[in-house]
Write an enzyme that holds these catalytic residues in place. Structure first.
Site, short mmCIF file in Angstrom:
data_model
loop_
_atom_site.label_atom_id
_atom_site.label_comp_id
_atom_site.label_asym_id
_atom_site.label_seq_id
_atom_site.Cartn_x
_atom_site.Cartn_y
_atom_site.Cartn_z
N TRP A 21 66.51 -21.58 77.58
CA TRP A 21 65.21 -22.27 77.60
C TRP A 21 64.61 -22.44 79.00
O TRP A 21 65.31 -22.86 79.93
CB TRP A 21 65.39 -23.67 76.99
CG TRP A 21 64.19 -24.53 77.20
CD1 TRP A 21 63.97 -25.38 78.25
CD2 TRP A 21 63.03 -24.60 76.37
NE1 TRP A 21 62.74 -25.98 78.11
CE2 TRP A 21 62.15 -25.53 76.97
CE3 TRP A 21 62.65 -23.98 75.17
CZ2 TRP A 21 60.91 -25.85 76.41
CZ3 TRP A 21 61.42 -24.31 74.62
CH2 TRP A 21 60.57 -25.23 75.24
N ASN A 23 60.87 -24.21 80.82
CA ASN A 23 59.47 -24.65 80.79
C ASN A 23 58.88 -24.66 82.19
O ASN A 23 58.95 -23.62 82.86
CB ASN A 23 59.24 -25.92 79.94
CG ASN A 23 60.03 -27.15 80.28
OD1 ASN A 23 61.24 -27.19 80.13
ND2 ASN A 23 59.36 -28.20 80.72
N ASP A 24 58.27 -25.73 82.63
CA ASP A 24 57.40 -25.71 83.83
C ASP A 24 57.95 -24.98 85.07
O ASP A 24 59.12 -25.11 85.40
CB ASP A 24 57.15 -27.14 84.34
CG ASP A 24 56.81 -28.13 83.26
OD1 ASP A 24 56.70 -27.74 82.11
OD2 ASP A 24 56.68 -29.31 83.61
N GLN A 40 61.97 -25.59 85.09
CA GLN A 40 62.66 -26.47 84.15
C GLN A 40 63.54 -25.58 83.28
O GLN A 40 63.05 -24.63 82.65
CB GLN A 40 61.64 -27.23 83.30
CG GLN A 40 60.89 -28.29 84.08
CD GLN A 40 61.79 -29.48 84.37
OE1 GLN A 40 61.97 -30.35 83.54
NE2 GLN A 40 62.36 -29.52 85.56
N TRP A 48 64.47 -27.14 74.31
CA TRP A 48 64.48 -28.08 75.43
C TRP A 48 65.72 -28.97 75.35
O TRP A 48 66.14 -29.36 74.27
CB TRP A 48 63.20 -28.93 75.36
CG TRP A 48 62.97 -29.77 76.58
CD1 TRP A 48 62.30 -29.41 77.71
CD2 TRP A 48 63.41 -31.12 76.79
NE1 TRP A 48 62.30 -30.45 78.61
CE2 TRP A 48 62.97 -31.51 78.08
CE3 TRP A 48 64.14 -32.04 76.03
CZ2 TRP A 48 63.23 -32.77 78.62
CZ3 TRP A 48 64.40 -33.30 76.56
CH2 TRP A 48 63.95 -33.66 77.84
N PHE A 80 63.69 -33.44 86.23
CA PHE A 80 62.38 -33.06 85.69
C PHE A 80 61.56 -32.35 86.77
O PHE A 80 62.03 -32.11 87.88
CB PHE A 80 61.66 -34.30 85.17
CG PHE A 80 61.92 -34.59 83.70
CD1 PHE A 80 63.06 -34.14 83.07
CD2 PHE A 80 60.99 -35.32 82.96
CE1 PHE A 80 63.29 -34.41 81.71
CE2 PHE A 80 61.21 -35.59 81.62
CZ PHE A 80 62.35 -35.14 80.99
N ASP A 155 56.62 -35.98 88.00
CA ASP A 155 56.13 -34.67 88.46
C ASP A 155 55.54 -34.69 89.88
O ASP A 155 54.40 -34.24 90.10
CB ASP A 155 55.11 -34.08 87.46
CG ASP A 155 55.67 -33.99 86.05
OD1 ASP A 155 56.90 -34.05 85.89
OD2 ASP A 155 54.87 -33.87 85.10
N GLU A 206 50.26 -34.94 83.33
CA GLU A 206 51.51 -34.35 83.82
C GLU A 206 51.19 -33.37 84.95
O GLU A 206 50.07 -32.88 85.10
CB GLU A 206 52.23 -33.62 82.68
CG GLU A 206 52.59 -34.52 81.51
CD GLU A 206 53.46 -33.85 80.44
OE1 GLU A 206 54.41 -34.49 79.98
OE2 GLU A 206 53.20 -32.70 80.06
#
Ligand code: FRU
Length: 484
Positions: A21, A23-24, A40, A48, A80, A155, A206
């Site tokens: 996985w 993400n960002d 991420q 996630w 994060f 963030d 975010e």
């Protein structure tokens, strides 16, 4: 080329993790000839989970080397999203003047505290590297910013502000932005807030970012603030809005009334820009997915890709100042030189263009027509439909019959963008396709739209229909293959 590139739907020239996985994008920083991309990452599954920072490096932002995981969860929580800086003058004292540190600034997410129903589960921490990102040490004084009860406090984007000779940190706090200052990356002081009463608020704010850009063709500059929100994007779920305004070193202000979006597609989220990019370029990378269905997309070994890196610029178009985003120059290195031709289509007629073997492609043409439809098709009767309609002033993407679609109900929604401020005359249309995405750039990125698609077999035909009652002329029409 390693074997995993032959997996169904595996992007060939967009960044994906080898497995599991993602993400960002996080910690985008250029240092000593290397572009770092942290992200991420959950190394145990394709959904996630407890967040780590994965890591990759590149010299050109197109070809990537996979590196070991940079940051692991610890007693303060999961790692994060956040950013990274080169602390050139060793203001933090975490390196030496001869070997200044790279410093990563990220959010700690304490899932136990969250489960206990507390609001103070997110704090900010830092880590440093003395070997250009290969290995990382967490700062022993973490967290550097605690939490006195703000839910969704995360963030951090840090950058050096030359005029005040200070570090600035952007942090989101639920429905607004906070700006903090520091001289050493360890002690921070809040200086201002922005946005409670401005912008889109359909979901939490975010992944903030902020930078100064010159308005093309002038000596004037403006500051641009990026804020991702989820949900609340114009086509549902996750999206990234921008504000144009001024920053005096402490406070950001903007008189913008309307909500503006860096990309109208459903699949460009949490995007941020590089610190210290060469030639002062402002290079943006987004996560090519949407929280509506990110955990369900039909891939098996890995999940999610990044967008193509894009150059950001400010242009005055008509009466508006617009944020332009367009694939970086380096991308041309993998685009095969193809032939260009003129295509003329009678009103209500169509032109069929062979598209075989072109699932990785870069299609461009210019036209003054504002009424046409483009359909990518395969042998399974799967279709990806796009169109521009001057009567409604909209461009649309319909992927409801584009291939695998039924993993989540929102995936089939038609997405639209108001392409209503295009200049008259010839305008470029550019569509970049990889094995599971399309990225559309109209007028060199005045409007952009990014969408994932999962055809069961390659599209092998493209049909252009003239939906106006005038002759349609496409100039310099070409479809170039993109090498992986
Ligand atoms: C955005 C986001 C961030 C957060 C991260 C967690 O997609 O929700 O706000 O830091 O993902 O993985």
């Amino acid at each position: 080329k390693v074997e995993y590139y032959s997996e169904p739907h595996r992007p060939q020239f967009h960044f994906t993790p080898e497995e599991k996985w993602m993400n960002d994008p996080n910690g985008l920083v250029y240092n000593d000839g290397i572009f770092h991309l942290f992200y991420q990452y959950y190394p145990e599954d394709i959904v996630w989970g407890p967040m780590h920072w994965g890591h990759a490096t590149s010299e050109d932002l197109i070809h990537w080397n996979h590196k070991p995981i940079a940051l692991f969860p610890d007693e303060h929580g999961y790692i994060f999203s956040g950013s990274a800086v080169l602390d050139e003058q060793n203001t933090s004292g975490l390196g030496t003047e001869d070997n200044p540190p790279l410093v990563a600034i990220f959010t700690y997410h304490n899932s136990d505290a969250e489960k206990d129903g507390r609001n103070d589960y997110q704090t900010q921490g830092i880590a440093y590297s003395l070997d250009n990102g290969d290995t990382w040490t967490k700062y022993e004084g973490n967290p550097v910013i605690g939490n006195d009860g703000i839910k969704d406090f995360r963030d951090p984007k840090v950058f050096w502000h030359d005029k005040t000779k200070q570090w600035k940190m952007l942090l989101v706090a639920g429905d607004h932005l906070q700006i903090w200052s520091s001289s050493n990356l360890k002690e921070w002081k809040k200086t201002s807030e922005f946005g409670k009463e401005q912008g889109a608020h359909g979901g939490v704010w975010e992944c903030p970012d902020m930078f100064e850009l010159q308005i093309e063709g002038t000596d004037e500059t403006k500051w641009v603030l990026l804020i991702s929100i989820n949900p609340g994007a114009p086509n549902g779920g996750s999206g990234t809005q921008y504000f144009i305004g001024n920053f005096d070193g402490n406070t950001f202000t903007s008189d913008q009334k309307s909500n503006r979006w860096i990309d109208w597609g459903t699949d460009n989220y949490a995007g941020v820009t590089y610190n210290n990019a060469p030639k002062d370029e402002r290079i943006f990378i987004g996560w090519m997915s949407n929280w509506n269905y990110a955990n369900q997309t039909p891939t098996e070994k890995w999940r999610s890709a990044m967008t193509l890196p894009r150059n950001l610029a400010l242009q005055k178009i008509g009466d508006n100042l617009e944020l332009i985003s367009y694939p970086i120059e380096n991308f041309e290195k993998v685009v095969t030189k193809g032939s260009k031709k003129e295509v003329v289509i009678e009103p209500a007629h169509k032109e069929v263009v062979p598209f075989k073997g072109l699932q990785q492609s870069d299609m461009r043409f210019t036209t003054s027509s504002r009424d046409f439809q483009l359909v990518f098709k395969n042998q399974n009767e799967e279709k990806l439909i796009m169109g521009l309609d001057s009567k409604v002033g909209e461009f649309l993407i319909d992927r409801s019959r584009s291939g695998k679609i039924d993993f989540q109900e929102d995936f089939t929604n038609i997405m639209t963008m108001p392409a209503d401020n295009l200049p008259d005359g010839e305008v470029e249309f550019r569509i970049v396709t990889d094995r599971s995405s399309v990225e559309i750039f109209i007028n060199k990125g005045q409007y952009s739209m990014t969408a994932q698609v999962f055809p069961n077999t390659d599209y092998d035909e493209m049909v252009i229909t003239n939906t106006s009652d005038a002759l349609m002329k496409l100039n310099n029409f070409g479809i170039a293959e993109v090498k992986g």
